[in-house]
Design a protein around this motif. Structure first.
Motif, PDB file in Angstrom:
ATOM      1  N   MET A 108       0.894  -1.245  -0.015  1.00  0.00           N
ATOM      2  CA  MET A 108       0.092  -0.049   0.030  1.00  0.00           C
ATOM      3  C   MET A 108       0.866   1.216   0.171  1.00  0.00           C
ATOM      4  O   MET A 108       2.066   1.117   0.490  1.00  0.00           O
ATOM      5  N   PHE A 109       0.276   2.374  -0.429  1.00  0.00           N
ATOM      6  CA  PHE A 109       0.996   3.855  -0.379  1.00  0.00           C
ATOM      7  C   PHE A 109      -0.155   4.714   0.320  1.00  0.00           C
ATOM      8  O   PHE A 109      -1.150   4.375   0.293  1.00  0.00           O
ATOM      9  N   GLN A 110       0.322   5.734   0.541  1.00  0.00           N
ATOM     10  CA  GLN A 110      -0.635   6.855   1.356  1.00  0.00           C
ATOM     11  C   GLN A 110      -0.688   7.747   0.079  1.00  0.00           C
ATOM     12  O   GLN A 110       0.153   8.658  -0.127  1.00  0.00           O
ATOM     13  N   GLY A 111      -1.936   7.853  -0.444  1.00  0.00           N
ATOM     14  CA  GLY A 111      -2.459   8.602  -1.615  1.00  0.00           C
ATOM     15  C   GLY A 111      -3.675   9.257  -1.144  1.00  0.00           C
ATOM     16  O   GLY A 111      -4.257   9.138   0.031  1.00  0.00           O
ATOM     17  N   PHE A 112      -4.147  10.028  -2.228  1.00  0.00           N
ATOM     18  CA  PHE A 112      -5.329  10.808  -1.719  1.00  0.00           C
ATOM     19  C   PHE A 112      -6.480  10.305  -2.942  1.00  0.00           C
ATOM     20  O   PHE A 112      -6.068  10.122  -4.255  1.00  0.00           O
ATOM     21  N   ARG A 113      -7.574   9.796  -2.504  1.00  0.00           N
ATOM     22  CA  ARG A 113      -8.688   9.422  -3.120  1.00  0.00           C
ATOM     23  C   ARG A 113      -9.581  10.767  -3.569  1.00  0.00           C
ATOM     24  O   ARG A 113     -10.031  11.141  -2.539  1.00  0.00           O
ATOM     25  N   ARG A 137      -4.490  12.168   3.148  1.00  0.00           N
ATOM     26  CA  ARG A 137      -3.742  10.780   2.573  1.00  0.00           C
ATOM     27  C   ARG A 137      -4.387   9.447   3.086  1.00  0.00           C
ATOM     28  O   ARG A 137      -4.566   9.849   4.621  1.00  0.00           O
ATOM     29  N   GLU A 138      -4.626   8.524   2.441  1.00  0.00           N
ATOM     30  CA  GLU A 138      -5.212   7.366   3.013  1.00  0.00           C
ATOM     31  C   GLU A 138      -4.401   6.167   2.389  1.00  0.00           C
ATOM     32  O   GLU A 138      -3.916   6.188   1.267  1.00  0.00           O
ATOM     33  N   PRO A 139      -4.563   4.924   2.853  1.00  0.00           N
ATOM     34  CA  PRO A 139      -4.149   3.729   2.333  1.00  0.00           C
ATOM     35  C   PRO A 139      -4.572   3.432   1.045  1.00  0.00           C
ATOM     36  O   PRO A 139      -5.654   3.164   0.935  1.00  0.00           O
ATOM     37  N   ILE A 140      -3.859   3.130   0.062  1.00  0.00           N
ATOM     38  CA  ILE A 140      -4.097   3.017  -1.328  1.00  0.00           C
ATOM     39  C   ILE A 140      -3.474   1.673  -1.952  1.00  0.00           C
ATOM     40  O   ILE A 140      -2.006   1.647  -1.740  1.00  0.00           O
ATOM     41  N   PRO A 141      -4.064   0.653  -2.284  1.00  0.00           N
ATOM     42  CA  PRO A 141      -3.086  -0.485  -3.008  1.00  0.00           C
ATOM     43  C   PRO A 141      -2.472   0.046  -4.017  1.00  0.00           C
ATOM     44  O   PRO A 141      -2.719   0.904  -5.014  1.00  0.00           O
ATOM     45  N   CYS A 142      -1.128  -0.601  -4.270  1.00  0.00           N
ATOM     46  CA  CYS A 142      -0.220  -0.352  -5.404  1.00  0.00           C
ATOM     47  C   CYS A 142      -0.765  -0.604  -6.757  1.00  0.00           C
ATOM     48  O   CYS A 142      -0.300  -0.356  -7.708  1.00  0.00           O
ATOM     49  N   SER A 143      -1.771  -1.704  -6.667  1.00  0.00           N
ATOM     50  CA  SER A 143      -2.316  -1.700  -8.031  1.00  0.00           C
ATOM     51  C   SER A 143      -2.858  -0.426  -8.569  1.00  0.00           C
ATOM     52  O   SER A 143      -3.172  -0.629  -9.994  1.00  0.00           O
ATOM     53  N   GLU A 144      -3.140   0.265  -7.953  1.00  0.00           N
ATOM     54  CA  GLU A 144      -3.713   1.923  -8.361  1.00  0.00           C
ATOM     55  C   GLU A 144      -2.700   2.749  -8.949  1.00  0.00           C
ATOM     56  O   GLU A 144      -2.812   3.909  -9.272  1.00  0.00           O
ATOM     57  N   LEU A 145      -1.475   2.484  -8.667  1.00  0.00           N
ATOM     58  CA  LEU A 145      -0.171   3.304  -8.973  1.00  0.00           C
ATOM     59  C   LEU A 145       0.081   3.030 -10.608  1.00  0.00           C
ATOM     60  O   LEU A 145       0.298   2.076 -11.214  1.00  0.00           O
ATOM     61  N   VAL A 146       0.244   4.287 -11.141  1.00  0.00           N
ATOM     62  CA  VAL A 146       0.794   4.348 -12.538  1.00  0.00           C
ATOM     63  C   VAL A 146       2.078   5.211 -12.505  1.00  0.00           C
ATOM     64  O   VAL A 146       2.129   6.312 -12.157  1.00  0.00           O
ATOM     65  N   VAL A 147       3.100   4.461 -13.322  1.00  0.00           N
ATOM     66  CA  VAL A 147       4.505   4.909 -13.298  1.00  0.00           C
ATOM     67  C   VAL A 147       4.917   5.024 -14.802  1.00  0.00           C
ATOM     68  O   VAL A 147       4.817   4.029 -15.371  1.00  0.00           O
ATOM     69  N   GLY A 148       5.159   6.114 -14.908  1.00  0.00           N
ATOM     70  CA  GLY A 148       6.092   6.430 -16.347  1.00  0.00           C
ATOM     71  C   GLY A 148       7.330   6.117 -16.288  1.00  0.00           C
ATOM     72  O   GLY A 148       7.955   6.360 -15.072  1.00  0.00           O
ATOM     73  N   THR A 179       7.706   7.744  -2.489  1.00  0.00           N
ATOM     74  CA  THR A 179       7.449   8.920  -3.235  1.00  0.00           C
ATOM     75  C   THR A 179       6.131   9.176  -3.271  1.00  0.00           C
ATOM     76  O   THR A 179       5.603  10.301  -3.068  1.00  0.00           O
ATOM     77  N   ALA A 180       5.358   7.990  -3.555  1.00  0.00           N
ATOM     78  CA  ALA A 180       4.204   8.248  -3.598  1.00  0.00           C
ATOM     79  C   ALA A 180       3.165   8.421  -2.256  1.00  0.00           C
ATOM     80  O   ALA A 180       2.133   8.937  -2.445  1.00  0.00           O
ATOM     81  N   SER A 181       3.798   8.192  -1.481  1.00  0.00           N
ATOM     82  CA  SER A 181       3.287   8.497   0.091  1.00  0.00           C
ATOM     83  C   SER A 181       3.585   9.684   0.464  1.00  0.00           C
ATOM     84  O   SER A 181       3.277  10.162   1.651  1.00  0.00           O
ATOM     85  N   GLY A 182       4.332  10.644  -0.350  1.00  0.00           N
ATOM     86  CA  GLY A 182       4.728  12.080   0.139  1.00  0.00           C
ATOM     87  C   GLY A 182       6.152  12.499  -0.074  1.00  0.00           C
ATOM     88  O   GLY A 182       6.285  13.819   0.066  1.00  0.00           O
ATOM     89  N   LYS A 183       7.218  11.564   0.023  1.00  0.00           N
ATOM     90  CA  LYS A 183       8.398  12.106   0.175  1.00  0.00           C
ATOM     91  C   LYS A 183       8.620  12.861  -1.131  1.00  0.00           C
ATOM     92  O   LYS A 183       8.538  12.239  -2.255  1.00  0.00           O
TER      93      LYS A 183
END
Length: 494
Positions: free
Chosen positions: A108-113, A249-260, A469-473
């Motif tokens: 999981m990462f800490q993202g914004f829904r 921020r809230e826990p988000i599964p890495c399955s929703e992460l998109v990386v270029g 980084t996805a969690s705010g770093k």
């Protein structure tokens, strides 16, 4: 520390991992090689005699053709190697797609829904000009609005660009698509769309490209219709900041992460250290259901069949063929050769031909099956590995990745660059001297591969770095306050 690497058992050349002196004897497998001349770090030397006109193999594939006879132990570079690329080709589908399976528990990462269900990794306020005429207004609003920062809002950023008017055909469509993509991008908690009032791609036009939108998150201002556009813009940005500050921020599964994935300023180590590490990361994220996007189509030339045969379906194969051939036709239609690459810096770092560069570049894609092929400005819709139509230019390609939905961009480099993109841009060095020399630019070092660390092991570390980084770093470019945007221009300006 390793002195050299032979990447594939089929290879006719090895790559120096440190400067090697003339006369040095090396044991390469069962063969002994005495160097005929000094070999710079990242450069190639012949493991066997290579005849004039013979294909030279590296990465297990041809990287060019010998201009002359090359003796065993000689330096192999642009003086005795030329590209083997030609014009538009025909291709045959030979599927070799690989499905990846997750190991262990999902991360999981800490993202914004967002209210529409999309996920962001930053909570920024974006000021997006519809036309270059209001760039200075946008930057003035950005500068004065910094006092509004509060709570979970990460930054207030303007994205000036020179387009939005005096454009025709596909150029105008490119501008509209890219601006609409950014208005809808989930890394922005609030967006001010700043227009002039008489431009081709004005506010009302863009609304049809945006579609449905949250009126609390997206606001519009037409400068010609207000007495003081900066004062009015500041009022809007303040309200947007209040709105965005409501997101946490809230826990988000890495399955929703998109990386270029992108590379630039590559050297002879990029395809051996940094790009395979990103490839290992890509496979790792995809195994958890996440998404990666590979672009810079001209730097697929010479390695395109490797990607084509990893397409999940024949339909995707045909789309990839079109992706490649359309870019070749783009070059030839402008009277340019399709292989005017690599750059002077690439050559200095040890890359000798476009095939050499491309085979190293595509290492970033790992081994996963290709699940999607995207046109320029198209937002990603299928999870897994996607190919995106965009040129090799660093700013244009990274902007295209962000516009297609990438939450961040992983940018590998052997020479370094300070640039950013509209989303967090992680700079990954191919060699440790660059990392040590430019710590204000470089975020992650792949130099340890030279000392024997496996790219797969380093890929695990990069996976954790991406989660952080996805969690705010913040990455180095963000800490410096850098945000860049560049739209692909192909045609006539009125």
């Amino acid at each position: 520390m390793q002195e050299f690497v032979k990447i594939s058992p089929k290879d006719m050349v090895a790559v120096a991992l440190m400067p090697l002196e003339k006369g040095l004897s090396l044991q390469v497998g069962e063969a002994s090689v005495q160097l005929e001349e000094d070999i710079p770090q990242g450069h190639k030397f012949a493991l066997q005699e290579i005849g004039e006109g013979e294909k030279i193999i590296k990465y297990g594939e041809p990287i060019g053709i010998a201009k002359c006879r090359i003796k065993k132990g000689e330096w192999v570079h642009t003086h005795n190697l030329r590209t083997g690329l030609g014009e538009v080709l025909t291709y045959q589908y030979e599927p070799r797609a690989e499905e990846l399976k997750a190991k262990g528990e999902p991360h999981m990462f800490q993202g914004f829904r967002r209210s529409g269900g999309k996920v962001g990794i930053r909570n920024e306020i974006w000021i997006i000009p519809t036309v270059g005429c209001v760039n200075n207004v946008a930057t003035a609003i950005e500068k004065q609005a910094q006092a509004f920062l509060k709570g979970s809002v990460d930054a207030i950023v303007a994205f000036p660009h020179p387009y939005g008017c005096s454009q025709m055909g596909e150029d105008q469509e490119n501008t509209r698509r890219i601006l609409a993509d950014f208005i809808c991008h989930p890394n922005a908690g609030g967006v001010l769309v700043l227009g002039l009032g008489c431009e081709n791609s004005g506010v009302e036009t863009l609304k049809s490209y945006i579609g449905d939108y949250d009126g609390g998150r997206v606001k519009f201002l037409v400068s010609q219709e207000t007495e003081d556009e900066v004062e009015e813009g500041l009022k809007i940005v303040k309200a947007l900041t209040e709105y965005a500050a409501g997101f946490e921020r809230e826990p988000i599964p890495c399955s929703e992460l998109v990386v270029g994935m992108k590379c630039g300023g590559s050297d002879g180590l990029s395809g051996i250290t940094a790009n395979p590490t990103v490839g290992a990361f890509s496979d790792r994220l995809i195994a958890e259901g996440g998404t990666t996007i590979l672009t810079e189509v001209p730097e697929m030339f010479g390695a395109e069949t490797l990607l084509m045969n990893r397409c999940e379906t024949e339909e995707l194969f045909e789309k990839t063929v079109k992706l490649i051939n359309d870019f070749k036709n783009y070059f030839t239609s402008h009277g340019q050769t399709i292989y005017e690459n690599p750059s002077p810096g690439n050559k200095q770092g040890g890359i000798s031909s476009l095939e050499d560069k491309s085979l190293g570049c595509t290492q970033k894609s790992g081994s996963a099956a290709v699940k999607g092929v995207l046109s320029y400005g198209e937002i990603v819709s299928r999870r897994g590995l996607n190919l995106l139509s965009a040129p090799g230019n660093d700013l244009v390609a990274s902007t295209a990745l962000a516009a297609s939905g990438a939450h961040m961009v992983l940018f590998t480099t052997g020479r370094g660059t300070p640039f950013a993109s509209p989303v967090p841009t992680v700079k990954i060095s191919s060699n440790s001297p660059l990392y040590e020399h430019k710590k204000n630019w470089i975020d992650f070092d792949c130099g340890p591969v030279v000392s024997g660390k496996a790219p797969e092991e380093l890929g695990e570390e990069l996976f954790q770095y991406v989660i952080d980084t996805a969690s705010g770093k913040k990455v180095k470019a963000e800490l410096a306050g850098f945000h860049d945007m560049a739209i692909f221009k192909q045609g006539v300006t009125l």
